[in-house]
Design a protein around this motif. Structure first.
Motif, PDB file in Angstrom:
ATOM      1  N   ASP A 369     -24.509  35.601  67.822  1.00  0.00           N
ATOM      2  CA  ASP A 369     -23.165  35.763  67.273  1.00  0.00           C
ATOM      3  C   ASP A 369     -22.254  36.538  68.222  1.00  0.00           C
ATOM      4  N   PHE A 371     -20.922  36.064  71.352  1.00  0.00           N
ATOM      5  CA  PHE A 371     -19.761  35.449  71.997  1.00  0.00           C
ATOM      6  C   PHE A 371     -18.656  35.131  70.993  1.00  0.00           C
ATOM      7  N   PHE A 372     -19.031  34.728  69.774  1.00  0.00           N
ATOM      8  CA  PHE A 372     -18.024  34.463  68.745  1.00  0.00           C
ATOM      9  C   PHE A 372     -17.316  35.758  68.351  1.00  0.00           C
ATOM     10  N   ARG A 373     -18.100  36.861  68.237  1.00  0.00           N
ATOM     11  CA  ARG A 373     -17.494  38.147  67.894  1.00  0.00           C
ATOM     12  C   ARG A 373     -16.538  38.612  68.997  1.00  0.00           C
ATOM     13  N   PHE A 375     -14.955  36.724  71.079  1.00  0.00           N
ATOM     14  CA  PHE A 375     -13.771  35.863  71.053  1.00  0.00           C
ATOM     15  C   PHE A 375     -12.798  36.330  69.970  1.00  0.00           C
ATOM     16  N   LYS A 376     -13.323  36.694  68.811  1.00  0.00           N
ATOM     17  CA  LYS A 376     -12.465  37.209  67.737  1.00  0.00           C
ATOM     18  C   LYS A 376     -11.795  38.514  68.155  1.00  0.00           C
ATOM     19  N   GLU A 377     -12.550  39.392  68.836  1.00  0.00           N
ATOM     20  CA  GLU A 377     -11.957  40.642  69.322  1.00  0.00           C
ATOM     21  C   GLU A 377     -10.821  40.348  70.299  1.00  0.00           C
TER      22      GLU A 377
END
Length: 474
Positions: A369, A371-373, A375-377
């Motif tokens: 998770d 890279f998705f986190r 990206f959201k940051e």
């Protein structure tokens, strides 16, 4: 008989449980009476009274007494109540009360109990006090095994009291065994099932055991999907696993699979508290071993390295500012925006790193998770930076209506873009560094505080002057 003694005789001297850090006025009378009894040396009256009190209430009483009186009262307590009170005291209070004479008192207590009970008692003490007591005991072979496990591991904190039965044991026999163990083990939630060699093979919840036919062997209805931890697993990892799997107790096994202990609910709560306190100290730039009663030398030794690290970061930031001396001389107004840039960089970095550390600590941040986190940051940081930059640019343009500013539009663009870039980069650094530290085996909480603040100050100042040189002075 004085008023205090009369109160004791009538058993009317009571204590109302106080919320954390909130002394109650209703306890003031009891506090005054107990102080008078201590001054009068009426040991037996006090002991008879406090035997009827809950250990938590006795602990709260001790923390509200003057230190000299608290030490005297603690020495007066007989073994059983004093051990229970020690279990309730926070580490800083325990260390204050533990004097040489008190250590001798507890050495005598530990020497008179069986090794298993002694280990349970030692687990209630700070590590340095426990090691001191072990060294004083005449026979430390069994008790000293506690020291074979590293600090902050499952083996160090586990309870060695549990109910373990073989697979061919019937439900009726298991219930009888639980009753026989009731005095030795105060709370039993799970019965552990082992094979003939003593290796853990399953578990049975107490409720399920009570409902099973008396002649049914445990192997017929035990849970074979056993989740256990090794004795050398870090206690923080144990806590994550327990939270993730919603486990009330966690069995601890040796390398060859033999059951050696269990982590109880009370110990899980203590681990959570210890880890939270450690993270709080690290985030504040203080050694994790710091205590409120530390000597001056320990205070200096624990804090100076962090302060020096901050000094290095601040010096680098000052060097960056100094390298743009000509630009500052050309446009002195730029100096006014340096604190704004450094503050935004520090805040954005701390916010992102705090969330990352919390996700790692609770197990909510999975490897797949990451890279998705991140990206959201990144998206969130861009939005925050754009909004903050727009507001700052608007303030610059508004101020130019009342204060003479050279090229206010270009200044507004430079400051807005610098704030956008600084906020975004600081957030990404803050979100990434804890993950990297965790991967290489370093406590991610160390990323928060001096490290993140210093690095983001340097990056913030550098980006600000690059933007100012390009869009304002260029």
């Amino acid at each position: 008989m004085n008023q205090s003694s009369a109160a004791l005789a009538d058993e009317t001297l009571t204590w109302t449980r106080e919320p954390a850090q909130e002394p109650l006025a209703s306890n003031d009378e009891a506090l005054r009476s107990i102080r008078d009894l201590i001054k009068a040396g009426k040991r037996q009256e006090l002991v008879d009274l406090l035997k009827r009190w809950d250990p938590v209430d006795v602990m709260q009483l001790l923390t509200r007494l003057r230190l000299k009186q608290a030490r005297k009262l603690f020495k007066w307590l007989p073994a059983n109540p004093s051990i229970k009170v020690i279990a309730e005291l926070r580490p800083e209070f325990r260390s204050i009360l533990m004097e040489e004479s008190t250590l001798e008192q507890f050495r005598d207590i530990l020497a008179g109990v069986d090794p298993e009970d002694a280990v349970e008692i030692l687990n209630e003490f700070p590590d340095d006090v426990a090691e001191e007591l072990i060294a004083r005991l005449p026979d430390v072979e069994d008790i000293g095994s506690r020291g074979t496990y590293a600090d902050d591991t499952a083996g160090r904190v586990m309870a060695r009291k549990f109910v373990a039965l073989r697979e061919d044991c019937t439900a009726g026999e298991a219930v009888s065994q639980m009753r026989a163990e009731a005095d030795r083990i105060r709370k039993i939630f799970t019965v552990y099932v082992t094979d003939a060699d003593g290796k853990l093979t399953g578990t049975v919840e107490v409720g399920k055991l009570l409902l099973a036919p008396k002649d049914a062997p445990l192997r017929d209805f035990m849970n074979r999907d056993v989740i256990a931890v090794s004795a050398d697993m870090d206690q923080e990892e144990v806590l994550r696993l327990a939270r993730k799997r919603d486990m009330r107790t966690v069995p601890v096994i040796s390398p060859d699979g033999h059951l050696v202990g269990r982590i109880t609910p009370k110990q899980l709560t203590r681990i959570a508290s210890d880890e939270a306190n450690e993270d709080m100290l690290l985030m504040s730039g203080v050694s994790a071993e710091a205590r409120s009663d530390d000597t001056v030398f320990r205070i200096v030794r624990g804090r100076l390295p962090w302060l020096l690290a901050g000094l290095v970061g601040a010096s680098v930031a000052a060097t960056v500012v100094g390298s743009y001396e000509d630009q500052l001389a050309e446009a002195a107004i730029l100096a006014a925006f340096i604190p704004v840039t450094m503050s935004m960089a520090g805040n954005a970095g701390l916010q992102a790193s705090a969330v990352a550390v919390q996700g790692i600590a609770t197990g909510a941040l999975w490897s797949g998770d990451i890279f998705f986190r991140l990206f959201k940051e990144l998206i969130a940081a861009l939005f925050n930076g754009a909004i903050a930059g727009t507001i700052l640019g608007g303030l610059v343009l508004g101020a130019s209506m009342f204060i003479p500013l050279e090229e206010p539009v270009r200044l507004a663009i430079a400051t807005s873009l610098s704030l956008l870039c600084v906020t975004t980069l600081a957030a990404m650094v803050g979100a990434t560094i804890p993950i990297i530290l965790d991967k290489i085996g370093i406590d991610p909480a160390m990323a928060i505080g001096v490290f993140i603040t210093s690095s983001n100050d340097v990056l913030g100042v550098l980006i600000f002057f690059l933007m100012a040189t390009t869009f304002y002075l260029g």
